[in-house]
Motif scaffolding. Structure first.
Motif, short mmCIF file in Angstrom:
data_model
loop_
_atom_site.label_atom_id
_atom_site.label_comp_id
_atom_site.label_asym_id
_atom_site.label_seq_id
_atom_site.Cartn_x
_atom_site.Cartn_y
_atom_site.Cartn_z
N SER A 57 0.82 -1.20 0.00
CA SER A 57 0.00 0.00 0.00
C SER A 57 0.86 1.25 0.00
O SER A 57 0.57 2.21 -0.74
CB SER A 57 -0.92 0.00 1.22
OG SER A 57 -1.70 1.17 1.26
N MET A 60 2.27 2.03 -3.45
CA MET A 60 1.31 2.61 -4.38
C MET A 60 0.78 3.97 -3.90
O MET A 60 0.57 4.89 -4.69
CB MET A 60 0.15 1.64 -4.60
CG MET A 60 0.59 0.29 -5.14
SD MET A 60 1.62 0.47 -6.64
CE MET A 60 2.12 -1.22 -6.93
N LEU A 61 0.57 4.09 -2.58
CA LEU A 61 0.03 5.33 -2.03
C LEU A 61 0.95 6.52 -2.28
O LEU A 61 0.50 7.63 -2.54
CB LEU A 61 -0.21 5.17 -0.52
CG LEU A 61 -0.95 6.28 0.20
CD1 LEU A 61 -2.40 6.36 -0.27
CD2 LEU A 61 -0.90 6.08 1.70
N ALA A 115 8.24 3.36 -3.61
CA ALA A 115 7.36 4.28 -4.33
C ALA A 115 8.16 5.33 -5.11
O ALA A 115 7.79 5.71 -6.22
CB ALA A 115 6.42 4.98 -3.35
N PHE A 381 -1.23 4.86 -7.28
CA PHE A 381 -1.84 5.35 -6.04
C PHE A 381 -3.18 4.64 -5.79
O PHE A 381 -3.52 4.31 -4.65
CB PHE A 381 -2.06 6.86 -6.15
CG PHE A 381 -2.87 7.45 -5.03
CD1 PHE A 381 -2.28 7.77 -3.82
CD2 PHE A 381 -4.23 7.70 -5.19
CE1 PHE A 381 -3.03 8.32 -2.78
CE2 PHE A 381 -4.98 8.24 -4.16
CZ PHE A 381 -4.38 8.56 -2.96
N ALA A 384 -3.29 1.49 -3.81
CA ALA A 384 -2.89 1.53 -2.40
C ALA A 384 -3.95 1.00 -1.47
O ALA A 384 -3.68 0.12 -0.62
CB ALA A 384 -2.51 2.97 -2.02
N TYR A 387 -4.61 -2.75 -1.85
CA TYR A 387 -3.45 -3.49 -1.35
C TYR A 387 -3.38 -3.46 0.17
O TYR A 387 -2.93 -4.43 0.80
CB TYR A 387 -2.16 -2.89 -1.92
CG TYR A 387 -1.79 -3.38 -3.31
CD1 TYR A 387 -2.67 -4.19 -4.04
CD2 TYR A 387 -0.59 -3.04 -3.89
CE1 TYR A 387 -2.34 -4.63 -5.30
CE2 TYR A 387 -0.25 -3.48 -5.16
CZ TYR A 387 -1.13 -4.28 -5.86
OH TYR A 387 -0.79 -4.71 -7.12
#
Length: 481
Positions: A57, A60-61, A115, A381, A384, A387
């Motif tokens: 997460s 992706m976040l 990221a 994102f 996120a 996930y």
């Protein structure tokens, strides 16, 4: 000039290949630590699953942050900084005394480092390639598969020889190779990426070359000096104006369901195999099989969708691959021996590699090459929240029902829904275009114009595959604003 389609571009592909090994492959191999963490800290499935979900997460976040640093500072600086953070997180994790410690070090810190590396490296491939874009992405993204194939048994061996602490320490040193990858990312300036003030003011229609690309102009320093406040706001808005495109909105919603379905498989495949009597080495070998077939999916789908017969149908190839992965998940609960789990690893791995390769390609087809870095940041994102949520939810279902069946069925139906949503959206768009053609009686459709601030939009059914075409207003209207 346009993308060079070669030259140093192949070094960019090599760098992105190494980035995917050090990020996605390492993240997948964290599932091999699952049983070790559970036994050492004496926690249930749901609490232990948070480790993997937080690192996924966080990766992706924080993807938009990676895109922001890449766009406004340097792709090289972003990837090198990410490598240092990820390595630090893994090294600190080797000294963990609780799950909460691992949540912060292995989850948040390592995920943040990944990221800063992942989306900028992928976007750089799109800037160097056009004609062979899908093949270049296939090779670059295959690092995830080949990395899993190699690292899965190696990580299992490291755990047996040095315990999970020693294995994490060694992985921390390995991930420092991201700094080398960052050094390979030589910047490139494309014609559509940057225009001077006079060039911008002379052009009313920004679309210049390909119908499949929405060409945007970025306002450079000479124009910013002339109109600082207006241009800064204009730049910021233009960098993310693709968020209002209907095609991107549908893609974004489908990605939420796709991400929810794919994540738990990489966390629970090894524990599920162990629960049905498969040995530790065989369970790790299943991950290796999944990884090597993932490579074949990356490269073959990338090569096939670059062929003339399929190049126009990349969208449908993507949704087909997602749907097949979902269908594979539905059959997993009845596969309860190693010989039966091997075909699953083949099927799931192949189509996972296929759709992962096509995510940046489909995104570029929707928003254009010049906005690919920002768009990929948003796309990753969107991964996120699924996930973060899906592995603990799957673990809670296992703890509650005492079986993996409900978890795997939920994953399968989620991915199938993602594929079906894209299919229905494309069919609806095609029906609408056919209806408009029948009303006009010819191929030259009337354009409907409207404005929003300094931007004029045009909707048509013939000019392009998209509903929204970007136009720039003339000099006089822009100056008045």
């Amino acid at each position: 000039a346009g993308p060079p389609d070669g030259g140093w571009g192949w070094m960019i592909v090599a760098g992105c290949f190494l980035v995917t090994i050090c990020t996605r492959a390492v993240t997948r191999c964290i599932s091999i630590f699952f049983v070790e963490f559970q036994a050492y800290f004496g926690q249930d499935y749901a609490r232990t699953a948070w480790i993997h979900s937080i690192v996924d997460s966080a990766t992706m976040l924080c993807a938009p942050l990676g895109s922001l640093i890449s766009n406004h500072v340097s792709c090289q600086v972003g990837i090198m900084l990410g490598g240092l953070l990820a390595s630090t997180g893994l090294i600190l994790s080797s000294f963990a005394t609780s799950l909460e410690h691992l949540y912060l070090s292995l989850g948040v810190l390592t995920g943040l480092g990944f990221a800063l590396c992942y989306s900028p490296a992928i976007a750089m491939v799109g800037k160097y390639f056009n004609k062979r874009k899908a093949l270049a992405y296939g090779i670059a993204m295959s690092g995830s598969g080949i990395g899993t194939f190699i690292l899965a048994p190696v990580v299992q061996l490291l755990i047996e020889q040095f315990s999970w602490r020693g294995a994490l320490l060694i992985l921390g040193g390995f991930v420092l190779n991201l700094c080398v990858c960052g050094a390979l990312m030589r910047p490139i300036s494309l014609k559509e990426d940057c225009k001077t003030a006079p060039e911008f003011l002379e052009q009313n229609y920004v679309s210049e070359t390909e119908k499949q690309d929405l060409k945007r102009t970025s306002i450079c320093s000479p124009l910013i000096k002339l109109w600082p406040h207006e241009c800064l706001c204009y730049c910021s808005w233009k960098e993310y104006d693709f968020l209002l495109m209907p095609g991107f909105m549908v893609l974004a919603v489908s990605i939420l369901f796709m991400a929810y379905g794919c994540s738990p498989l990489f966390v629970y495949l090894v524990p599920y195999a162990l629960s049905v009597g498969v040995s530790h080495h065989q369970a790790a070998f299943l991950m290796s099989i999944l990884g090597v077939i993932d490579i074949i999916g990356n490269i073959t789908f990338g090569w096939l969708t670059d062929r003339r017969c399929l190049k126009k149908h990349r969208y449908f190839c993507y949704l087909f691959a997602v749907g097949m992965d979902g269908l594979s998940c539905l059959f997993l609960p009845v596969l309860q021996s190693f010989p039966l789990l091997v075909p699953f690893s083949f099927t799931f791995g192949y189509f996972d590699g296929a759709y992962v390769t096509l995510i940046p390609v489909v995104t570029a087809d929707v928003v254009g090459t010049s906005l690919l870095s920002s768009a990929l940041g948003v796309v990753y994102f969107l991964h996120a929240i699924p996930y973060l949520v899906s592995p603990p939810v799957a673990g809670w279902l296992v703890d509650t029902t005492g079986s993996y069946t409900a978890s795997f069925l939920l994953c399968g139906f989620s991915m199938i829904f993602s594929s079906a949503l894209l299919c229905f959206a494309r069919l609806a768009k095609k029906i609408k275009r056919t209806h408009l053609q029948s009303l006009t009686g010819n191929t030259t459709l009337k354009q409907h114009m409207w404005t929003n601030g300094a931007i004029a939009y045009s909707v048509t059914a013939e000019v392009d595959q998209r509903d929204v075409e970007f136009l720039a207003v003339d000099t006089n209207s822009f100056s008045k604003r």
